[in-house]
Enzyme design. Structure first.
Site, PDB file in Angstrom:
ATOM      1  N   HIS A   5      13.722   4.442  12.390  1.00 34.09           N
ATOM      2  CA  HIS A   5      13.426   4.625  10.963  1.00 34.09           C
ATOM      3  C   HIS A   5      14.172   5.863  10.446  1.00 34.09           C
ATOM      4  O   HIS A   5      14.350   6.837  11.182  1.00 34.09           O
ATOM      5  CB  HIS A   5      11.907   4.803  10.825  1.00 34.09           C
ATOM      6  CG  HIS A   5      11.368   4.663   9.439  1.00 34.09           C
ATOM      7  ND1 HIS A   5      11.504   5.653   8.494  1.00 34.09           N
ATOM      8  CD2 HIS A   5      10.678   3.664   8.834  1.00 34.09           C
ATOM      9  CE1 HIS A   5      10.908   5.261   7.365  1.00 34.09           C
ATOM     10  NE2 HIS A   5      10.408   4.045   7.547  1.00 34.09           N
TER      11      HIS A   5
ATOM     12  N   GLU B 272      -0.859  -9.074  -1.089  1.00 34.29           N
ATOM     13  CA  GLU B 272      -1.369  -8.495   0.177  1.00 34.29           C
ATOM     14  C   GLU B 272      -2.576  -7.588  -0.119  1.00 34.29           C
ATOM     15  O   GLU B 272      -2.659  -6.438   0.299  1.00 34.29           O
ATOM     16  CB  GLU B 272      -0.295  -7.737   0.951  1.00 34.29           C
ATOM     17  CG  GLU B 272      -0.643  -7.508   2.407  1.00 34.29           C
ATOM     18  CD  GLU B 272       0.425  -6.717   3.168  1.00 34.29           C
ATOM     19  OE1 GLU B 272       0.463  -5.486   3.053  1.00 34.29           O
ATOM     20  OE2 GLU B 272       1.227  -7.355   3.873  1.00 34.29           O
TER      21      GLU B 272
ATOM     22  N   HIS C  43       7.020   4.582  12.945  1.00 29.73           N
ATOM     23  CA  HIS C  43       7.287   5.432  11.788  1.00 29.73           C
ATOM     24  C   HIS C  43       6.047   6.005  11.114  1.00 29.73           C
ATOM     25  O   HIS C  43       6.155   6.732  10.131  1.00 29.73           O
ATOM     26  CB  HIS C  43       8.082   4.657  10.731  1.00 29.73           C
ATOM     27  CG  HIS C  43       7.265   3.608  10.024  1.00 29.73           C
ATOM     28  ND1 HIS C  43       6.455   3.898   8.953  1.00 29.73           N
ATOM     29  CD2 HIS C  43       7.116   2.300  10.244  1.00 29.73           C
ATOM     30  CE1 HIS C  43       5.855   2.792   8.555  1.00 29.73           C
ATOM     31  NE2 HIS C  43       6.233   1.804   9.322  1.00 29.73           N
TER      32      HIS C  43
ATOM     33  N   ARG D 173       3.148   7.924   9.385  1.00 31.43           N
ATOM     34  CA  ARG D 173       2.902   9.339   9.093  1.00 31.43           C
ATOM     35  C   ARG D 173       1.771   9.923   9.926  1.00 31.43           C
ATOM     36  O   ARG D 173       1.839  11.071  10.358  1.00 31.43           O
ATOM     37  CB  ARG D 173       2.537   9.525   7.614  1.00 31.43           C
ATOM     38  CG  ARG D 173       3.718   9.740   6.718  1.00 31.43           C
ATOM     39  CD  ARG D 173       3.317   9.810   5.265  1.00 31.43           C
ATOM     40  NE  ARG D 173       4.504   9.580   4.445  1.00 31.43           N
ATOM     41  CZ  ARG D 173       5.214  10.555   3.892  1.00 31.43           C
ATOM     42  NH1 ARG D 173       4.864  11.797   4.005  1.00 31.43           N
ATOM     43  NH2 ARG D 173       6.298  10.270   3.173  1.00 31.43           N
TER      44      ARG D 173
ATOM     45  N   GLU E  10      -2.000   5.026   3.273  1.00 33.16           N
ATOM     46  CA  GLU E  10      -1.991   3.645   2.777  1.00 33.16           C
ATOM     47  C   GLU E  10      -3.386   3.075   2.544  1.00 33.16           C
ATOM     48  O   GLU E  10      -3.585   2.276   1.617  1.00 33.16           O
ATOM     49  CB  GLU E  10      -1.216   2.744   3.750  1.00 33.16           C
ATOM     50  CG  GLU E  10       0.285   3.020   3.797  1.00 33.16           C
ATOM     51  CD  GLU E  10       0.672   4.212   4.658  1.00 33.16           C
ATOM     52  OE1 GLU E  10      -0.224   4.858   5.272  1.00 33.16           O
ATOM     53  OE2 GLU E  10       1.868   4.532   4.720  1.00 33.16           O
TER      54      GLU E  10
ATOM     55  N   ASP F 286       0.778  -1.233   0.000  1.00 29.90           N
ATOM     56  CA  ASP F 286       0.000   0.000   0.000  1.00 29.90           C
ATOM     57  C   ASP F 286       0.811   1.284   0.000  1.00 29.90           C
ATOM     58  O   ASP F 286       0.325   2.331   0.442  1.00 29.90           O
ATOM     59  CB  ASP F 286      -0.920  -0.012   1.237  1.00 29.90           C
ATOM     60  CG  ASP F 286      -0.137  -0.325   2.511  1.00 29.90           C
ATOM     61  OD1 ASP F 286       1.079  -0.099   2.516  1.00 29.90           O
ATOM     62  OD2 ASP F 286      -0.743  -0.799   3.487  1.00 29.90           O
TER      63      ASP F 286
HETATM   64  C1  UD1 Z   1       6.915   4.594   3.605  1.00 35.28           C
HETATM   65  C2  UD1 Z   1       5.483   4.256   3.195  1.00 35.28           C
HETATM   66  C3  UD1 Z   1       4.766   3.513   4.311  1.00 35.28           C
HETATM   67  C4  UD1 Z   1       5.569   2.329   4.813  1.00 35.28           C
HETATM   68  C5  UD1 Z   1       6.976   2.796   5.180  1.00 35.28           C
HETATM   69  C6  UD1 Z   1       7.798   1.608   5.572  1.00 35.28           C
HETATM   70  C7  UD1 Z   1       4.278   5.784   1.707  1.00 35.28           C
HETATM   71  C8  UD1 Z   1       3.458   7.005   1.621  1.00 35.28           C
HETATM   72  N1  UD1 Z   1       4.743   5.472   2.947  1.00 35.28           N
HETATM   73  O1  UD1 Z   1       6.849   5.544   4.649  1.00 35.28           O
HETATM   74  O2  UD1 Z   1       3.523   3.039   3.841  1.00 35.28           O
HETATM   75  O3  UD1 Z   1       4.934   1.800   5.951  1.00 35.28           O
HETATM   76  O4  UD1 Z   1       7.575   3.426   4.038  1.00 35.28           O
HETATM   77  O5  UD1 Z   1       8.970   1.975   6.222  1.00 35.28           O
HETATM   78  O6  UD1 Z   1       4.529   5.144   0.726  1.00 35.28           O
HETATM   79  N2  UD1 Z   1      14.483   7.758   4.318  1.00 35.28           N
HETATM   80  C9  UD1 Z   1      15.830   7.610   4.146  1.00 35.28           C
HETATM   81  N3  UD1 Z   1      16.315   6.390   3.753  1.00 35.28           N
HETATM   82  C10 UD1 Z   1      15.528   5.320   3.567  1.00 35.28           C
HETATM   83  C11 UD1 Z   1      14.153   5.468   3.753  1.00 35.28           C
HETATM   84  C12 UD1 Z   1      13.641   6.686   4.115  1.00 35.28           C
HETATM   85  O7  UD1 Z   1      16.593   8.546   4.337  1.00 35.28           O
HETATM   86  O8  UD1 Z   1      16.039   4.244   3.225  1.00 35.28           O
HETATM   87  C13 UD1 Z   1      13.929   9.078   4.699  1.00 35.28           C
HETATM   88  C14 UD1 Z   1      14.015  10.094   3.550  1.00 35.28           C
HETATM   89  O9  UD1 Z   1      14.249  11.367   4.078  1.00 35.28           O
HETATM   90  C15 UD1 Z   1      12.604  10.033   2.943  1.00 35.28           C
HETATM   91  C16 UD1 Z   1      11.789   9.841   4.209  1.00 35.28           C
HETATM   92  O10 UD1 Z   1      12.553   8.952   5.033  1.00 35.28           O
HETATM   93  O11 UD1 Z   1      12.253  11.173   2.216  1.00 35.28           O
HETATM   94  C17 UD1 Z   1      10.386   9.341   4.021  1.00 35.28           C
HETATM   95  O12 UD1 Z   1      10.339   8.179   3.191  1.00 35.28           O
HETATM   96  P1  UD1 Z   1       8.920   7.751   2.530  1.00 35.28           P
HETATM   97  O13 UD1 Z   1       9.106   6.501   1.786  1.00 35.28           O
HETATM   98  O14 UD1 Z   1       8.353   8.913   1.795  1.00 35.28           O
HETATM   99  O15 UD1 Z   1       7.973   7.545   3.761  1.00 35.28           O
HETATM  100  P2  UD1 Z   1       8.041   6.532   4.965  1.00 35.28           P
HETATM  101  O16 UD1 Z   1       7.577   7.277   6.163  1.00 35.28           O
HETATM  102  O17 UD1 Z   1       9.333   5.852   4.980  1.00 35.28           O
HETATM  103  N1  UDP Z   2      12.432  -4.292   9.794  1.00 38.60           N
HETATM  104  C1  UDP Z   2      13.783  -4.443   9.537  1.00 38.60           C
HETATM  105  N2  UDP Z   2      14.653  -3.634  10.216  1.00 38.60           N
HETATM  106  C2  UDP Z   2      14.263  -2.707  11.112  1.00 38.60           C
HETATM  107  C3  UDP Z   2      12.870  -2.548  11.338  1.00 38.60           C
HETATM  108  C4  UDP Z   2      11.987  -3.351  10.672  1.00 38.60           C
HETATM  109  O1  UDP Z   2      14.198  -5.282   8.742  1.00 38.60           O
HETATM  110  O2  UDP Z   2      15.107  -2.025  11.694  1.00 38.60           O
HETATM  111  C5  UDP Z   2      11.481  -5.118   9.035  1.00 38.60           C
HETATM  112  C6  UDP Z   2      10.448  -5.870   9.828  1.00 38.60           C
HETATM  113  O3  UDP Z   2      10.895  -7.157  10.153  1.00 38.60           O
HETATM  114  C7  UDP Z   2       9.254  -5.925   8.888  1.00 38.60           C
HETATM  115  C8  UDP Z   2       9.420  -4.686   8.043  1.00 38.60           C
HETATM  116  O4  UDP Z   2      10.751  -4.233   8.223  1.00 38.60           O
HETATM  117  O5  UDP Z   2       9.321  -7.037   8.014  1.00 38.60           O
HETATM  118  C9  UDP Z   2       8.452  -3.626   8.449  1.00 38.60           C
HETATM  119  O6  UDP Z   2       8.768  -2.454   7.798  1.00 38.60           O
HETATM  120  P1  UDP Z   2       8.253  -1.041   8.280  1.00 38.60           P
HETATM  121  O7  UDP Z   2       7.913  -1.093   9.737  1.00 38.60           O
HETATM  122  O8  UDP Z   2       9.250  -0.042   7.820  1.00 38.60           O
HETATM  123  O9  UDP Z   2       6.943  -0.840   7.387  1.00 38.60           O
HETATM  124  P2  UDP Z   2       5.435  -1.318   7.512  1.00 38.60           P
HETATM  125  O10 UDP Z   2       5.422  -2.787   7.681  1.00 38.60           O
HETATM  126  O11 UDP Z   2       4.825  -0.582   8.665  1.00 38.60           O
HETATM  127  O12 UDP Z   2       4.830  -0.869   6.226  1.00 38.60           O
END
Ligand code: UD1
Ligand code: UDP
Length: 374
Positions: A248, A121, A216, A218, A135, A99
């Site tokens: 995160h 999923e 994490h 939003r 999501e 999602d």
């Molecule tokens: C995203 C997804 C969320 C998912 C989450 C898993 C959307 C809208 N949100 O949220 O559904 O649950 O990922 O973790 O698609 N960043 C880094 N390095 C990384 C990842 C993130 O620096 O490897 C930082 C960056 O500044 C980036 C910010 O995190 O701009 C936000 O990343 P983004 O993918 O937009 O949103 P998440 O909150 O990570």
């Molecule tokens: N996870 C990981 N390292 C971490 C935190 C989470 O590998 O430091 C894994 C966790 O086992 C799960 C997935 O990341 O499979 C969950 O991702 P996240 O919480 O970022 O996203 P969400 O599931 O909420 O979309």
């Protein structure tokens, strides 16, 4: 001989990568298909951690992530970027999972080209478009036009049927996260050093019960995150527990957690763990505090009580089975429920039961078979 169907798997974030690498492995090993992988790299570092351990080399890497990205700019870049890859590859199917923005944009790009979409999923619904945000709407959008809906459970399949999705396109496959968890557990057994990096923390916190934590979402930014941090601060006043919290990389999360929790003796704020180390954290934790989707699925499989810091969940199966409990983002409630699990052995035992409402570890194979028949 007719050409093998070309399957393009598209993903971009850590959880999608974790839940799709077993399917990518299965598609690549299956002679019935030609498999291609496109990553948006909506996440960069946290995506690469998964690609490395799973040995997946994308055919296309859009490298989209920018620090502090907004939903609209990310959506626009994902839509046009993935669209170009579809024009080049002309796949027979596009597979997306879950999602995120990448999922919604990738599916729409496919729909614009009349390429059928397989949604892994499928059918998770909280019923609230603001929780989880955005999501809930992303997955509803994909649910309106996917040609193949791989629902993890009967509950998610029923949610799709309620929305008048064609029953012939809905299949209960289990959740591929269990495939991933089994795969990584077997890898760690073969090669323990893959998950040995927590040894220093395990020594530092010897004799204490570990609380594993992630956060994490939003919709929790602002007051929700502050409340979560305050709850942890209060729980951490006990000297019989330690919190291990891989933070995160989202700057909105890091700013609050670093400001509120850095420097506490029994709270370890650490960098995101790769999947083997996170599996190790699950293993050594007495309980999990989380707002993550994936962790709500993994913890029940391992019999770890999980307190879910959200107002609603689209994964009621863990709650129904008793391993997960919704505690919201009110600090007092989080503290009360955590202390109850720490101090009441009966309450703990009632939640600490392993069961697998989310799958049996063979979901990827089922999805391959569905794609082969479709
Ligand atoms: C995203 C997804 C969320 C998912 C989450 C898993 C959307 C809208 N949100 O949220 O559904 O649950 O990922 O973790 O698609 N960043 C880094 N390095 C990384 C990842 C993130 O620096 O490897 C930082 C960056 O500044 C980036 C910010 O995190 O701009 C936000 O990343 P983004 O993918 O937009 O949103 P998440 O909150 O990570
Ligand atoms: N996870 C990981 N390292 C971490 C935190 C989470 O590998 O430091 C894994 C966790 O086992 C799960 C997935 O990341 O499979 C969950 O991702 P996240 O919480 O970022 O996203 P969400 O599931 O909420 O979309």
């Amino acid at each position: 001989m007719t050409a093998r169907p070309k399957i393009l798997t598209v993903f971009g974030t850590r959880p999608e990568a974790i839940k799709l690498f077993p399917l990518v492995h299965a598609l690549q090993a299956d002679e019935r298909f030609e498999s291609r992988v496109c990553v948006s790299a909506q996440h960069r570092g946290m995506l690469d951690q998964v690609l490395d351990i799973a040995g997946v080399s994308p055919d296309h890497d859009l490298d989209l992530m920018t620090p502090g990205q907004t939903l609209d700019e990310l959506t626009a870049r994902a839509l046009t970027g993935i669209g170009k890859v579809l024009d080049e590859e002309q796949p027979d199917w596009v597979v997306v999972q879950g999602d995120t923005t990448t999922v919604m944009a990738g599916a729409i790009a496919a729909y614009y080209r009349k390429i059928p979409v397989c949604h892994v999923e499928a059918g998770l619904r909280s019923g609230n478009i603001h929780h989880p945000w955005p999501e809930e709407v992303n997955r509803r959008v994909v649910g309106t036009f996917a040609a193949l809906h791989c629902a993890p459970t009967e509950t998610s399949a029923a949610a799709l049927l309620k929305e008048n999705v064609d029953p012939a396109s809905v299949h209960v496959t289990g959740n591929t996260v269990i495939d991933a968890l089994k795969w990584v557990t077997a890898r760690i057994e073969e090669e323990p050093s893959l998950a040995s990096g927590l040894a220093d923390l395990e020594t530092r916190f010897a004799g204490k019960r570990i609380i594993g934590m992630t956060s994490h979402r939003r919709e929790n930014f602002g007051d929700g995150m502050e409340n979560i941090a305050n709850a942890v601060k209060e729980i951490a006043q006990r000297d019989d527990i330690a919190v291990i919290f891989p933070v995160h990389l989202n700057p909105n999360v890091r700013a609050v957690m670093n400001e509120q929790l850095a420097g506490l003796d029994n709270v370890a704020l650490i960098e995101p763990l790769d999947y083997p180390h996170f599996a190790r954290l699950l293993d050594i934790s007495h309980l999990m505090l989380t707002d993550s989707g994936g962790v709500q699925e993994e913890a029940p499989a391992l019999g770890k009580p999980v307190l879910v810091m959200r107002e609603t969940t689209e994964r009621p199966e863990g709650v129904e089975a008793g391993t997960a409990k919704l505690v919201g983002t009110d600090a007092d409630t989080i503290v009360r429920e955590t202390l109850r699990l720490l101090d009441n052995d009966d309450a703990y035992a009632a939640m600490a039961r392993a069961h697998n409402p989310f799958g049996d570890g063979h979901s990827s194979q089922r999805i391959c078979d569905l794609l082969a028949k479709a």
